[in-house]
Design an enzyme around this catalytic site. Structure first.
Site, PDB file in Angstrom:
ATOM      1  CE  LYS A   1      -2.600   0.775   3.685  1.00 23.44           C
ATOM      2  NZ  LYS A   1      -2.053  -0.464   4.237  1.00 23.44           N
TER       3      LYS A   1
ATOM      4  CB  THR B   1       5.209   0.062  -2.470  1.00 23.41           C
ATOM      5  OG1 THR B   1       6.030  -0.424  -1.405  1.00 23.41           O
ATOM      6  CG2 THR B   1       5.991   0.008  -3.774  1.00 23.41           C
TER       7      THR B   1
ATOM      8  NE  ARG C   1      -0.540   4.955   8.206  1.00 22.76           N
ATOM      9  CZ  ARG C   1      -0.681   3.673   8.511  1.00 22.76           C
ATOM     10  NH1 ARG C   1      -1.082   3.312   9.715  1.00 22.76           N
ATOM     11  NH2 ARG C   1      -0.417   2.738   7.636  1.00 22.76           N
TER      12      ARG C   1
ATOM     13  CE  LYS D   1       3.934  -2.781   7.304  1.00 22.48           C
ATOM     14  NZ  LYS D   1       2.943  -1.729   7.537  1.00 22.48           N
TER      15      LYS D   1
ATOM     16  CB  ALA E   1      -5.461   1.133  10.563  1.00 23.65           C
TER      17      ALA E   1
ATOM     18  CG  PHE F   1      -3.700  -2.902   9.135  1.00 23.84           C
ATOM     19  CD1 PHE F   1      -2.663  -3.750   8.773  1.00 23.84           C
ATOM     20  CD2 PHE F   1      -3.659  -2.346  10.406  1.00 23.84           C
ATOM     21  CE1 PHE F   1      -1.616  -4.048   9.641  1.00 23.84           C
ATOM     22  CE2 PHE F   1      -2.618  -2.644  11.287  1.00 23.84           C
ATOM     23  CZ  PHE F   1      -1.610  -3.494  10.902  1.00 23.84           C
TER      24      PHE F   1
ATOM     25  CG  PHE G   1       4.293 -10.156  -6.684  1.00 21.69           C
ATOM     26  CD1 PHE G   1       5.335 -10.486  -5.820  1.00 21.69           C
ATOM     27  CD2 PHE G   1       3.335  -9.263  -6.238  1.00 21.69           C
ATOM     28  CE1 PHE G   1       5.418  -9.944  -4.547  1.00 21.69           C
ATOM     29  CE2 PHE G   1       3.407  -8.711  -4.966  1.00 21.69           C
ATOM     30  CZ  PHE G   1       4.463  -9.050  -4.115  1.00 21.69           C
TER      31      PHE G   1
ATOM     32  CD1 TRP H   1       8.942  -3.172  -4.250  1.00 22.60           C
ATOM     33  CD2 TRP H   1       9.809  -4.250  -6.018  1.00 22.60           C
ATOM     34  NE1 TRP H   1      10.039  -3.890  -3.808  1.00 22.60           N
ATOM     35  CE2 TRP H   1      10.586  -4.551  -4.873  1.00 22.60           C
ATOM     36  CE3 TRP H   1      10.167  -4.818  -7.239  1.00 22.60           C
ATOM     37  CZ2 TRP H   1      11.689  -5.405  -4.925  1.00 22.60           C
ATOM     38  CZ3 TRP H   1      11.270  -5.664  -7.293  1.00 22.60           C
ATOM     39  CH2 TRP H   1      12.019  -5.951  -6.142  1.00 22.60           C
TER      40      TRP H   1
END
Length: 556
Positions: A71, A73, A94, A105, A273, A301, A382, A410
């Protein structure tokens, strides 16, 4: 083929001096407070005369899985893509918490070629905002306990204290403690505990305050506990809000950094969140909307958590109306929701993908039909995604009247997000019918029921134990009209993390209700959710190191 890690990519970037980034946004020089060459705080007072007429784009996601969604990224790459199209775009995101950085994470500054930099600074101490929030939180705790120690003129019941201490670290050892031991001069013994700083109400207050005086007023309204007669005791009663505001004076100013492509980004505030409202600060969003024509922000999230709170709490409080919503998904994550184990996600599996797609489709339906906003699905690409899998995602989304854009930010940065950016620009001109998912003036139990039914698709909500009494008490005290901040697992639409996809036939259990009068909402704790996470068996901290030149490695 060997790929560079996120930190290696970030460390190889040629950053622009932050004063140049600020000048590009036409920020007056006197409003720029530099923290080294590549970070700055911006004084909002110099910008309040500017109109707030940028278009606000919210980036949210499907229910998270171990396969990852990307998210942040996507948010960074989308902002870069808009700039490549010639748009005056700004990101408003954030700040990462040290808890996940050292926990499971890793970093939270984007990934690959769609990152905000300096990545190490942003992921670690940054400009000290979180430390200031923790200090203000713990000052209030110290003044509360000192008041009781010095005679307790307010008649505070030590067994009815609701205020916890805070530290920005995953530390399960501090969830439940007993303090004040060691004799009469060491304080009053009582049960206590710590929240992670991002779950503190001080964090929520800073993120929802419109300016410094609003911050002070909100801090004064914080309820720390109750008297023996059941009367709320506030930070104002303890004369604490002035000193707390002094600690937060600089933390209140939004932080300006840049992406790898030199795009301006405001990084400010960072509530989780799942246990808080999960959005960056109102001050940073407001500033970005005054300086940019397109502002990309994210909420933590999935859409049932961060986006719901962004749309039901932050937007009404700050007078915001999003122009478009991006819902991030991956084929891999959808197959996980369809029952595929993590080690097999790289194999084509249309049956599992079709089984997992209802999770995405429910999030899409919520944004489009519950909240009335135009949206696009961004499929974070991906290498293992097949043409047939991508076509199936597109087919199912089009059936709901929503377009799909393949995002390759990405690997390619802004160039990989141009298709998404074009669709976002188009959506920003589509009229919306923005509305909240529940009637904020309804009784507390009814608001909980509306969220659970409208957003989660639960059969009902059950208030159990203390929550039944708390709902009545909060309404009697005049807090019944506040919005609800659900504290719920991020891994499911339900309050059971094992229920993947789009479950049906469940009831959400609310076991505790707490008013955050300063933030201006009621927190409802569901299931087994905790406000102090723990470290995993192998913490990410074990991989982080620094060499003799101060170069950090292992940070994601």
């Amino acid at each position: 083929m060997a790929y560079l890690t996120d930190i290696e990519i970030a460390q190889a970037a040629a950053m622009r001096p932050i004063c140049d980034v600020a000048a590009e946004l036409h920020i007056p020089e006197e409003a720029v407070e530099q923290y080294g060459r590549y970070k700055a705080k911006i004084d909002p007072r110099a910008l309040r005369a500017l109109p707030r007429d940028g278009k606000l784009i919210l980036v949210t996601a499907i229910t998270p899985t171990p396969a990852g969604e990307g998210k942040t990224t996507t948010s960074v790459g989308l902002t870069d893509a808009l700039r490549r199209m010639g748009k005056n775009a700004v990101a408003a995101l954030r700040e990462p918490s040290l808890g996940p950085v050292f926990g499971i994470k890793g970093g939270a500054a984007g990934g690959g070629y769609a990152q905000v930099v300096p990545m190490e600074d942003i992921n670690l101490h940054f400009t000290g905002d979180f430390h200031a929030i923790g200090a203000a939180n713990n000052l209030l705790a110290a003044m509360l306990d000192n008041h009781i120690q010095q005679g307790n003129a307010l008649g505070i019941d030590p067994k009815a204290i609701t205020w916890k201490r805070a530290v920005d670290m995953n530390d399960r050892q501090l969830r439940h403690i007993v303090d004040g031991l060691g004799g009469r001069m060491q304080g009053v013994p009582r049960e206590d505990g710590f929240d992670i700083t991002v779950a503190s109400e001080v964090m929520a207050v800073l993120c929802l305050a419109s300016d410094l005086m609003d911050l002070k007023a909100r801090l004064g309204r914080i309820i720390v506990g109750y008297t023996y007669e059941g009367k709320p005791v506030t930070a104002h009663d303890l004369k604490a809000e002035g000193a707390m505001t002094a600690l937060l004076k600089d933390a209140m100013k939004p932080n300006l950094v840049q992406t790898l492509e030199g795009t301006p980004a405001f990084i400010h505030g960072g509530p989780f969140a799942n246990i808080a409202h999960g959005c960056n600060s109102v001050a940073a969003t407001d500033m970005a909307l005054r300086l940019g024509d397109y502002v990309v922000t994210e909420a933590g999230f999935a859409a049932d958590l961060g986006a719901e709170k962004f749309l039901d709490i932050k937007c009404p409080m700050a007078g915001l109306t999003p122009s478009a919503v991006v819902i991030v998904a991956t084929v891999r994550a959808l197959k996980y929701h369809g029952g595929v184990t993590k080690d097999l996600l790289g194999q084509e599996n249309l049956a599992a993908l079709e089984k997992g797609l209802p999770n995405l489709l429910q999030h899409v339906d919520n944004i489009k039909n519950v909240f009335g906003l135009p949206c696009v699905v961004a499929v974070n690409a991906f290498p293992t995604d097949t043409a047939a899998e991508l076509a199936l995602v597109e087919e199912k989304c089009r059936a709901l009247g929503v377009n799909v854009a393949l995002s390759q930010v990405w690997a390619k940065g802004g160039a990989g997000g141009e298709a998404l950016a074009r669709e976002v620009v188009r959506l920003c001109e589509v009229p919306g019918d923005f509305r909240q998912s529940y009637d904020v003036n309804a009784p507390i139990a009814d608001k909980l029921r509306q969220i659970c039914r409208n957003v989660y698709r639960a059969d009902d909500v059950a208030l159990v134990g203390e929550a039944v009494k708390q709902a009545k008490q909060l309404e009697a005290l005049g807090f019944g009209g506040l919005p609800i901040c659900m504290a719920k697992t991020q891994y499911s639409f339900s309050d059971d993390p094992s229920l993947l996809g789009a479950p049906r036939g469940f009831t959400v259990t609310v076991r505790n209700l707490k008013v955050c009068a300063g933030a201006g909402f009621i927190v409802a704790l569901t299931g087994d959710i905790m406000t102090m996470p723990g470290l995993p068996k192998v913490p990410a901290a074990e991989k982080i190191d620094v060499d003799e030149n101060g170069r950090i490695t292992g940070l994601f």
